[in-house]
Design an enzyme around this catalytic site. Sequence first.
Site, PDB file in Angstrom:
ATOM      1  N   GLY B  40       0.878  -0.663  -0.042  1.00 46.52           N
ATOM      2  CA  GLY B  40      -0.354  -0.332   0.003  1.00 46.52           C
ATOM      3  C   GLY B  40       0.716   1.280   0.445  1.00 46.52           C
ATOM      4  O   GLY B  40       1.662   1.410   0.390  1.00 46.52           O
ATOM      5  N   HIS B 266     -21.300   7.575   6.599  1.00 39.86           N
ATOM      6  CA  HIS B 266     -21.249   9.329   6.202  1.00 39.86           C
ATOM      7  C   HIS B 266     -22.459   9.882   5.360  1.00 39.86           C
ATOM      8  O   HIS B 266     -22.929   9.275   4.551  1.00 39.86           O
ATOM      9  CB  HIS B 266     -20.082   9.784   5.296  1.00 39.86           C
ATOM     10  CG  HIS B 266     -19.745  10.811   5.570  1.00 39.86           C
ATOM     11  ND1 HIS B 266     -20.718  12.293   4.658  1.00 39.86           N
ATOM     12  CD2 HIS B 266     -18.411  11.702   6.165  1.00 39.86           C
ATOM     13  CE1 HIS B 266     -19.933  12.955   5.135  1.00 39.86           C
ATOM     14  NE2 HIS B 266     -18.968  13.188   5.858  1.00 39.86           N
ATOM     15  N   ARG B 330     -22.825  12.150  12.655  1.00 40.94           N
ATOM     16  CA  ARG B 330     -22.593  11.890  11.489  1.00 40.94           C
ATOM     17  C   ARG B 330     -23.644  10.348  12.205  1.00 40.94           C
ATOM     18  O   ARG B 330     -24.531   9.995  10.974  1.00 40.94           O
ATOM     19  CB  ARG B 330     -20.937  11.166  11.090  1.00 40.94           C
ATOM     20  CG  ARG B 330     -20.394  12.109  10.277  1.00 40.94           C
ATOM     21  CD  ARG B 330     -18.930  11.990  10.276  1.00 40.94           C
ATOM     22  NE  ARG B 330     -18.486  12.481   9.595  1.00 40.94           N
ATOM     23  CZ  ARG B 330     -16.881  12.840   8.871  1.00 40.94           C
ATOM     24  NH1 ARG B 330     -16.284  11.183   8.818  1.00 40.94           N
ATOM     25  NH2 ARG B 330     -16.448  13.673   8.647  1.00 40.94           N
ATOM     26  N   LEU B 441      -6.886  11.624   7.716  1.00 42.39           N
ATOM     27  CA  LEU B 441      -5.402  11.373   8.055  1.00 42.39           C
ATOM     28  C   LEU B 441      -4.020  11.597   8.860  1.00 42.39           C
ATOM     29  O   LEU B 441      -3.245  10.979   8.958  1.00 42.39           O
ATOM     30  CB  LEU B 441      -5.312  12.449   6.266  1.00 42.39           C
ATOM     31  CG  LEU B 441      -6.390  12.891   5.489  1.00 42.39           C
ATOM     32  CD1 LEU B 441      -6.511  13.911   5.242  1.00 42.39           C
ATOM     33  CD2 LEU B 441      -6.379  12.179   5.102  1.00 42.39           C
TER      34      LEU B 441
END
Lengths: 249, 537
Positions: B40, B266, B330, B441
Amino acid sequence: MKVTLHVWRQAGPADRGRFARYDVADVSPDMSFLEVLDVLNQQLIARREEPIAFDHDCREGICGSCGMVINGRPHGPERATTVCQLHMRTFPDGAELWIEPWRARAFPVIKDLVVDRAAFDRLIQAGGFITARTGSAPEANSIPVPKRDADLAMDAAACIGCGACVAACPNASAMLFVAAKASHLGLLPQGQPERSSRVVNMVAQMDAEGFGACTNHGECMAACPKEISIDFIARLNRDYLKAVIRRPW
Amino acid sequence: MELRAKIPSGPLADKWERHRSEIKLVNPANKLKHEIIVVGSGLAGASAAASLAELGYRVSCFCFQDSPRRAHSIAAQGGINAAKNYQNDGDSVFRLFYDTIKGGDFRAREANVYRLAQVSASIIDQCVAQGVPFAREYGGMLANRSFGGVQVSRTFYARGQTGQQLLLGAYQALSRQIGLGKVTMHPRAEMLDVVVVDGRARGIIVRDLVSGAVSAHAADAVVLATGGYANVYYLSTNAKGCNVTAIWRAHKRGAAFANPGFTQIHPTCIPVTGHHQAKLTLMSESLRNDGRIWVPKAPGDTRAPGDIPESERDYYLERLYPSYGNLAPRDIASRRAKEVCDEGRGVGPGGNGVYLEFRDAIARLGRPVIAERYGNLFEMYERITAEDPFERPMRIFPAPHYTMGGLWVDYNLMTTVDGLYAIGEANFSDHGANRLGASALMQGLADGYFILPYTIGDYLAQMKLDRLDTAHPAFRQAEADTGERVRRLLAVNGRKSCGTAAACRATGPASPRPSSRSADCARSSGATSTSAARART
């Protein structure tokens, strides 16, 4: 709606290649262009024919995987749009479309619409980076960056590396790609120490890969899905000239 | 199976510092002798491969795309959190830790999350040094914005392309190492199996996606940075190539899988338009700051949204959650949207959608303000749907987009197979039952830049250096297993999927023209054509 596709079919790098004609019915205007290829491939597989090979991944216009020339225009007719975000409502019912891979010496065809863009990776390896060993970075706010510079650097950094600029250029030049990276890093204070070596090394690599020279046609900017400006090419040329005059760095 | 998390003792705040000082180091000369495989090249994989190579290890990195720069981290829009407290608003390592733990319903591992919060500040330093063009204030300092679920402003961003810019930073660091010959990059390569020798991960089996050739690769440790499994759902926001093979194969080889049910749905994605659709597109959550979510009160109401009077609209989030309103978390916003659609009150084609309307915000703030805040998103929406959100409410629907579950890892990010590591979205440890915005992130880069490079050394320092090459019977066996699996799949010969022969609805043998009208049919054939195309390219 119905469309007629003339798709470039090429079994491998050594094959001559040819256009094959496909009529696709029941196309919804809400489909993206790649989804039409998906549907066509489904039909080809059902007929036990070889499906059309094309690169794609995120389908949101950011990964830069997809790209093909539609009726002579990289990524098709829509402004600032990658082919995965190009919707069929752009075309009239009964449209006849000619689909080709990127054509450039530095991007050899692997199969059908898939080309080898490893040359772009080698351009970055040649100098498209800032040397900053993990762990060695100073406090992030210790070097202020004027907002104007940061914004301009971001304009250049928006490049997705799809290769449309090369496909659009009559010289198959990679100047817009190299200029975008050299400008992104050259505009920031962190990029100054390697600014000269970066442009010289990247330009040398560009020549070695077989990309053509820039003759200011501006086709790259017109084809760029991220609308990267050719102003950055002027910036690259200026940096390059300064670097070779100042040599050694 | 015994799960030993190996969490260091001592107070939470001191664990990582102490662990880092106490774990074994690999002598610089010996680092050159160790080969590490990283599968990856997203934020976690690229940052790990680059950092390990800088330390002196020999690294091989594999990705299925044509370039490591195309990994799906690139599609992240919002931002990255860090406890810098640049806004002087009371942020701290503890606060970031607590928000993350609380956001995850107290189901994440505290020691890992505290460490994540501790290294978050270094990530921003590292990215700025690499030339990531984060948003700046006029004075040249870094700008921040707020994200859902927190009361401080700690999110760093680069327009709506933060994932792209962070990935390019890691990709450029990786490219430098490739150019120096420290990393061998294998693009267009798909991992098909992990090779386990004497209980330790010692290599992988890979298919070259151009030639189709299957090959074996040996190493002293294997790092999986292969992302999440949201594509187990028919449609998700994940890229087409994210097919979960790597962590699934690792699981079949003995790596325990944790919390697979913890997937994040989401709330604001563009609804499905038809059976041909390849994937879903996310619209930024920030739209809920000014948009109002509603459906008609009556089921089956097909009037145009503008023709439905105020009294016949149900602003269900505002009704059910007066204090949160349209900014409900969410998971809650997603569940309620699904419910109203199940009641038959969904809007748009197929009834799978709810309205997100800006009419009131435009009236209150004026069109230019809304255009400045959301112009890009409106343009993106219009490109996909051909509807102008200034004129007509957006239609949105929940979609799977991130998976908090993943391979179980200990404090050192090692799975239950010795020498097999999982980093980034592929592991389970940091987000509990729900991930906060702008934390994916942060975790990918924390694992790759600042955690794995230390902890993998502890393992390598203690293992005996025994050269192993791919002639070892375990590699031959794994290759044979892979070949057998592929052969069995091809031998199925497609009576039940229209990709190979008969249309799904057809009961008999091959019909010349596939029916693409049933959703199930499109489903199975889509999967077949993708994998077939990939297998043959």
